[in-house]
Design a protein around this motif. Sequence first.
Motif, mmCIF file in Angstrom:
data_model
loop_
_atom_site.group_PDB
_atom_site.id
_atom_site.type_symbol
_atom_site.label_atom_id
_atom_site.label_comp_id
_atom_site.label_asym_id
_atom_site.label_seq_id
_atom_site.Cartn_x
_atom_site.Cartn_y
_atom_site.Cartn_z
ATOM 1 N N ASP A 132 16.850 26.600 47.801
ATOM 2 C CA ASP A 132 17.481 27.889 47.563
ATOM 3 C C ASP A 132 16.986 28.547 46.273
ATOM 4 N N THR A 133 15.847 28.065 45.754
ATOM 5 C CA THR A 133 15.333 28.565 44.474
ATOM 6 C C THR A 133 13.951 29.168 44.642
ATOM 7 N N PHE A 134 13.742 30.312 43.980
ATOM 8 C CA PHE A 134 12.433 30.953 43.948
ATOM 9 C C PHE A 134 11.763 30.632 42.613
ATOM 10 N N PHE A 135 10.452 30.394 42.660
ATOM 11 C CA PHE A 135 9.675 30.140 41.449
ATOM 12 C C PHE A 135 8.565 31.183 41.361
ATOM 13 N N TRP A 136 8.520 31.871 40.243
ATOM 14 C CA TRP A 136 7.507 32.905 39.990
ATOM 15 C C TRP A 136 6.625 32.396 38.851
ATOM 16 N N TYR A 137 5.347 32.214 39.131
ATOM 17 C CA TYR A 137 4.433 31.653 38.138
ATOM 18 C C TYR A 137 3.212 32.557 37.985
ATOM 19 N N GLY A 138 2.510 32.385 36.877
ATOM 20 C CA GLY A 138 1.301 33.168 36.651
ATOM 21 C C GLY A 138 0.725 32.892 35.279
ATOM 22 N N GLU A 139 -0.319 33.612 34.935
ATOM 23 C CA GLU A 139 -0.971 33.416 33.641
ATOM 24 C C GLU A 139 -0.054 33.920 32.526
ATOM 25 N N ASN A 140 0.040 33.147 31.482
ATOM 26 C CA ASN A 140 0.917 33.467 30.355
ATOM 27 C C ASN A 140 0.169 34.375 29.375
ATOM 28 N N LYS A 141 0.620 35.633 29.252
ATOM 29 C CA LYS A 141 -0.043 36.612 28.390
ATOM 30 C C LYS A 141 0.753 36.904 27.116
ATOM 31 N N GLU A 142 1.693 36.049 26.761
ATOM 32 C CA GLU A 142 2.522 36.308 25.585
ATOM 33 C C GLU A 142 1.711 36.555 24.326
ATOM 34 N N ARG A 143 0.581 35.869 24.172
ATOM 35 C CA ARG A 143 -0.199 35.955 22.936
ATOM 36 C C ARG A 143 -1.480 36.768 23.099
ATOM 37 N N THR A 144 -1.640 37.432 24.250
ATOM 38 C CA THR A 144 -2.886 38.154 24.515
ATOM 39 C C THR A 144 -2.728 39.614 24.107
ATOM 40 N N THR A 145 -2.930 39.880 22.817
ATOM 41 C CA THR A 145 -2.728 41.223 22.266
ATOM 42 C C THR A 145 -4.019 42.038 22.219
ATOM 43 N N GLY A 146 -5.161 41.405 22.477
ATOM 44 C CA GLY A 146 -6.438 42.097 22.355
ATOM 45 C C GLY A 146 -6.980 42.126 20.944
ATOM 46 N N LYS A 147 -6.253 41.520 20.005
ATOM 47 C CA LYS A 147 -6.681 41.532 18.602
ATOM 48 C C LYS A 147 -7.451 40.281 18.212
ATOM 49 N N ASP A 148 -7.510 39.289 19.115
ATOM 50 C CA ASP A 148 -8.275 38.076 18.860
ATOM 51 C C ASP A 148 -8.831 37.589 20.190
ATOM 52 N N ASP A 149 -9.286 36.346 20.252
ATOM 53 C CA ASP A 149 -9.934 35.860 21.473
ATOM 54 C C ASP A 149 -8.988 35.096 22.397
ATOM 55 N N ILE A 150 -7.678 35.213 22.204
ATOM 56 C CA ILE A 150 -6.732 34.541 23.096
ATOM 57 C C ILE A 150 -6.610 35.346 24.385
ATOM 58 N N TRP A 151 -7.109 34.775 25.489
ATOM 59 C CA TRP A 151 -7.041 35.421 26.796
ATOM 60 C C TRP A 151 -5.767 35.009 27.549
ATOM 61 N N HIS A 152 -5.313 33.800 27.316
ATOM 62 C CA HIS A 152 -4.119 33.289 27.999
ATOM 63 C C HIS A 152 -3.496 32.198 27.152
ATOM 64 N N TRP A 153 -2.276 31.825 27.488
ATOM 65 C CA TRP A 153 -1.646 30.659 26.882
ATOM 66 C C TRP A 153 -1.063 29.798 28.003
ATOM 67 N N GLY A 154 -1.962 29.377 28.906
ATOM 68 C CA GLY A 154 -1.577 28.504 29.995
ATOM 69 C C GLY A 154 -0.935 29.237 31.158
ATOM 70 N N VAL A 155 -0.335 28.454 32.047
ATOM 71 C CA VAL A 155 0.355 28.971 33.227
ATOM 72 C C VAL A 155 1.850 28.771 33.016
ATOM 73 N N LYS A 156 2.608 29.848 33.183
ATOM 74 C CA LYS A 156 4.044 29.819 32.927
ATOM 75 C C LYS A 156 4.814 30.019 34.219
ATOM 76 N N CYS A 157 6.089 29.604 34.228
ATOM 77 C CA CYS A 157 6.899 29.707 35.440
ATOM 78 C C CYS A 157 8.323 30.128 35.104
ATOM 79 N N TYR A 158 8.924 30.885 36.021
ATOM 80 C CA TYR A 158 10.327 31.270 35.952
ATOM 81 C C TYR A 158 10.984 30.890 37.281
ATOM 82 N N SER A 159 12.305 30.688 37.257
ATOM 83 C CA SER A 159 13.020 30.384 38.498
ATOM 84 C C SER A 159 14.200 31.330 38.667
ATOM 85 N N SER A 160 14.604 31.532 39.938
ATOM 86 C CA SER A 160 15.676 32.471 40.248
ATOM 87 C C SER A 160 16.323 32.087 41.565
#
Length: 353
Positions: free
Chosen positions: A28-56
């Motif tokens: 009965d649970t949905f999981f939404w996952y994808g590339e983690n862009k929390e730190r991808t501001t375009g000001k440095d070379d961080i393209w991603h910070w792993g794969v993140k997931c949420y549930s609902s």
Amino acid sequence: MFRPGMTWLDISGKPIAIHGGSVIQEGDTFFWYGENKERTTGKDDIWHWGVKCYSSKDLYHWEDRGVIIAPEPEDRSSPLHPARMMDRPHIVFNAKTRKYVCWIKVMGETAQTRSVLTADSLLGPYELVRRDQLPLGMSAGDFDLVVDSITGRGTMVFERVHSDMICADLTDDYTDFTGHHSAHFPRPGVPSVREAPAHFHRQGKHYLLTSGTTHYFPNPSEAAVAENIHGPWTELGDLHPTDVTRTSFNSQISSVFKHPGKRDLYIAIADRWLTLEGAEFESGELSARVWSIFEKAFAVPKQELSDEDKQLAHTLFAAVDTSKSGHVWLPLRFDGDRPRIEWRSEWSLEEFE
């Protein structure tokens, strides 16, 4: 209530930070996952910070379940190093091996490769089992994973970079290719070549939604339908025919989710990569102009851009900050076999049977 394009907060009040995402249901649970862009501001070379997931439980309210595939900042050779351009993770469950299989795309200077991870649980931990692979010897861009609900056969649908779309069968454990594949939708190159394939089944038919190739800038999506995943495919044209801006409502679809409790509800899950202050793509003027710049820049023969257009393009490229990118979830409707997406500033599941 869904409010496409508006900032979507998780239950702790923080913006949902995943992109290029998909939804999986377990119980009965949905999981939404994808590339983690929390730190991808375009000001440095961080393209991603792993794969993140949420549930609902209801698709409206999401709990942050954390990073399920961690970045590896200490190993610059790893496909999971934050500076390597990893995106569009796709996870499927293999009923034979009882493993979750995750494929990731990594863009390099000369080619785009694949790496594969497996886990016993959707939330991990994941183990890297194959890395930096050229699928069937091809540079492979955006992709989707398809599992046949009857036979269990796995197939990867991917863009052969700047060329066409490939449907390639996977081995029984979904971690490699059998070699059997087919090619579709040939194009002369950017921006018309198709990328960002999003596959779904409906009434025994295969559907594929794709975008053009214009970096983070939105463009017209297209749809296609087939009886068999290896074709022949019938192209159905613009997926957003009422969008006069030709930008798919300033979004790029990453996946399509069939709601299990609704008779015929398919939800297009899309990213709004550009969120520029004072630049309202929905107004039409700016977005239509951006698309015209791409058409001129990649036309054959190439057309010269005005100084004003060159300045706009430079400003937009410099402004990309995907840590602020948003989400656009919209329902598909069908005219016979043809899917369409219309703009809804807000909508709810309760509208559907």
